[in-house]
Design a protein around this motif. Structure first.
Motif, PDB file in Angstrom:
ATOM      1  N   ASN A  18       0.847  -1.190   0.000  1.00 36.35           N
ATOM      2  CA  ASN A  18       0.000   0.000   0.000  1.00 36.35           C
ATOM      3  C   ASN A  18       0.883   1.240   0.000  1.00 36.35           C
ATOM      4  O   ASN A  18       1.920   1.278   0.669  1.00 36.35           O
ATOM      5  N   ALA A  19       0.454   2.256  -0.744  1.00 31.36           N
ATOM      6  CA  ALA A  19       1.269   3.464  -0.879  1.00 31.36           C
ATOM      7  C   ALA A  19       0.450   4.709  -0.583  1.00 31.36           C
ATOM      8  O   ALA A  19      -0.753   4.751  -0.842  1.00 31.36           O
ATOM      9  N   SER A  20       1.128   5.694  -0.038  1.00 32.74           N
ATOM     10  CA  SER A  20       0.537   7.005   0.227  1.00 32.74           C
ATOM     11  C   SER A  20       1.394   8.045  -0.473  1.00 32.74           C
ATOM     12  O   SER A  20       2.624   8.008  -0.374  1.00 32.74           O
ATOM     13  N   ILE A  21       0.729   8.973  -1.150  1.00 28.34           N
ATOM     14  CA  ILE A  21       1.498  10.005  -1.851  1.00 28.34           C
ATOM     15  C   ILE A  21       2.028  11.019  -0.843  1.00 28.34           C
ATOM     16  O   ILE A  21       1.334  11.405   0.091  1.00 28.34           O
ATOM     17  N   ILE A  22       3.281  11.395  -1.026  1.00 27.57           N
ATOM     18  CA  ILE A  22       3.916  12.393  -0.164  1.00 27.57           C
ATOM     19  C   ILE A  22       3.900  13.750  -0.860  1.00 27.57           C
ATOM     20  O   ILE A  22       3.523  14.752  -0.286  1.00 27.57           O
ATOM     21  N   THR A  23       4.310  13.763  -2.121  1.00 28.24           N
ATOM     22  CA  THR A  23       4.378  15.007  -2.879  1.00 28.24           C
ATOM     23  C   THR A  23       4.398  14.683  -4.373  1.00 28.24           C
ATOM     24  O   THR A  23       4.557  13.529  -4.770  1.00 28.24           O
ATOM     25  N   HIS A  24       4.227  15.714  -5.189  1.00 33.44           N
ATOM     26  CA  HIS A  24       4.229  15.533  -6.643  1.00 33.44           C
ATOM     27  C   HIS A  24       4.577  16.857  -7.318  1.00 33.44           C
ATOM     28  O   HIS A  24       4.539  17.906  -6.677  1.00 33.44           O
ATOM     29  N   ALA A  25       4.901  16.791  -8.603  1.00 29.77           N
ATOM     30  CA  ALA A  25       5.178  18.002  -9.373  1.00 29.77           C
ATOM     31  C   ALA A  25       5.098  17.690 -10.865  1.00 29.77           C
ATOM     32  O   ALA A  25       5.560  16.638 -11.301  1.00 29.77           O
ATOM     33  N   PRO A  26       4.518  18.597 -11.644  1.00 33.14           N
ATOM     34  CA  PRO A  26       4.487  18.425 -13.097  1.00 33.14           C
ATOM     35  C   PRO A  26       5.767  18.963 -13.726  1.00 33.14           C
ATOM     36  O   PRO A  26       6.473  19.784 -13.134  1.00 33.14           O
ATOM     37  N   PHE A  27       6.062  18.489 -14.932  1.00 36.58           N
ATOM     38  CA  PHE A  27       7.215  18.973 -15.692  1.00 36.58           C
ATOM     39  C   PHE A  27       6.823  18.997 -17.159  1.00 36.58           C
ATOM     40  O   PHE A  27       6.394  17.975 -17.703  1.00 36.58           O
ATOM     41  N   THR A  28       6.931  20.157 -17.799  1.00 31.19           N
ATOM     42  CA  THR A  28       6.582  20.304 -19.210  1.00 31.19           C
ATOM     43  C   THR A  28       7.779  20.832 -19.987  1.00 31.19           C
ATOM     44  O   THR A  28       8.478  21.730 -19.519  1.00 31.19           O
ATOM     45  N   VAL A  29       8.002  20.263 -21.157  1.00 29.99           N
ATOM     46  CA  VAL A  29       9.071  20.692 -22.054  1.00 29.99           C
ATOM     47  C   VAL A  29       8.413  21.230 -23.318  1.00 29.99           C
ATOM     48  O   VAL A  29       7.536  20.580 -23.891  1.00 29.99           O
ATOM     49  N   ARG A  30       8.844  22.396 -23.747  1.00 26.77           N
ATOM     50  CA  ARG A  30       8.309  23.003 -24.980  1.00 26.77           C
ATOM     51  C   ARG A  30       9.444  23.261 -25.956  1.00 26.77           C
ATOM     52  O   ARG A  30      10.574  23.481 -25.559  1.00 26.77           O
ATOM     53  N   GLY A  31       9.104  23.234 -27.234  1.00 27.89           N
ATOM     54  CA  GLY A  31      10.068  23.625 -28.257  1.00 27.89           C
ATOM     55  C   GLY A  31      11.151  22.615 -28.551  1.00 27.89           C
ATOM     56  O   GLY A  31      12.252  22.992 -28.914  1.00 27.89           O
ATOM     57  N   THR A  32      10.858  21.335 -28.388  1.00 25.00           N
ATOM     58  CA  THR A  32      11.855  20.308 -28.684  1.00 25.00           C
ATOM     59  C   THR A  32      11.412  19.485 -29.883  1.00 25.00           C
ATOM     60  O   THR A  32      10.232  19.358 -30.169  1.00 25.00           O
ATOM     61  N   ALA A  33      12.382  18.927 -30.559  1.00 26.68           N
ATOM     62  CA  ALA A  33      12.095  18.048 -31.689  1.00 26.68           C
ATOM     63  C   ALA A  33      11.925  16.627 -31.166  1.00 26.68           C
ATOM     64  O   ALA A  33      12.547  16.253 -30.168  1.00 26.68           O
ATOM     65  N   PRO A  34      11.096  15.811 -31.824  1.00 28.41           N
ATOM     66  CA  PRO A  34      10.946  14.411 -31.397  1.00 28.41           C
ATOM     67  C   PRO A  34      12.305  13.713 -31.357  1.00 28.41           C
ATOM     68  O   PRO A  34      13.136  13.878 -32.241  1.00 28.41           O
ATOM     69  N   GLY A  35      12.541  12.973 -30.270  1.00 32.37           N
ATOM     70  CA  GLY A  35      13.786  12.240 -30.110  1.00 32.37           C
ATOM     71  C   GLY A  35      14.925  13.050 -29.520  1.00 32.37           C
ATOM     72  O   GLY A  35      15.998  12.522 -29.248  1.00 32.37           O
TER      73      GLY A  35
END
Length: 95
Positions: A18-35
């Protein structure tokens, strides 16, 4: 150029799984080419938390979370890795 997003979740996992969430954060990358490799420095939200004896911390990287918008293209692929010369790490400040 595209964009992609992921969400990091840090969990306290008990011996029974069983798990309980402690913390979280989003991360977004813009302007990159695939790969194209991208360095990600994700700052998790601060949390005061005591990990009980016998429990373990688990870091989960995911591409979807109902609390955040989804910018990833359908059928897209994100790969998480790190070079041997600069390995990934989780820095946890301990009080």
């Amino acid at each position: 150029m595209g964009r992609s997003a992921s969400v990091a979740h840090l969990f306290d996992t008990a011996p029974d799984g069983n798990a309980s969430i402690i913390t979280h954060a989003p991360f977004t990358v813009r302007g990159t080419a695939p790969g194209e490799p991208v360095a990600a420095d994700v700052a998790l939200q601060a949390a005061a938390y005591d990990v009980p004896a016998g429990h373990r911390l688990v870091l989960v990287l995911d591409t979807k979370d109902p609390f955040y918008g989804d910018v990833n293209e359908a059928g897209g692929k994100l790969t998480f890795s790190s070079p041997g010369s600069d390995p990934s790490y989780l820095d946890l400040p301990l009080a």
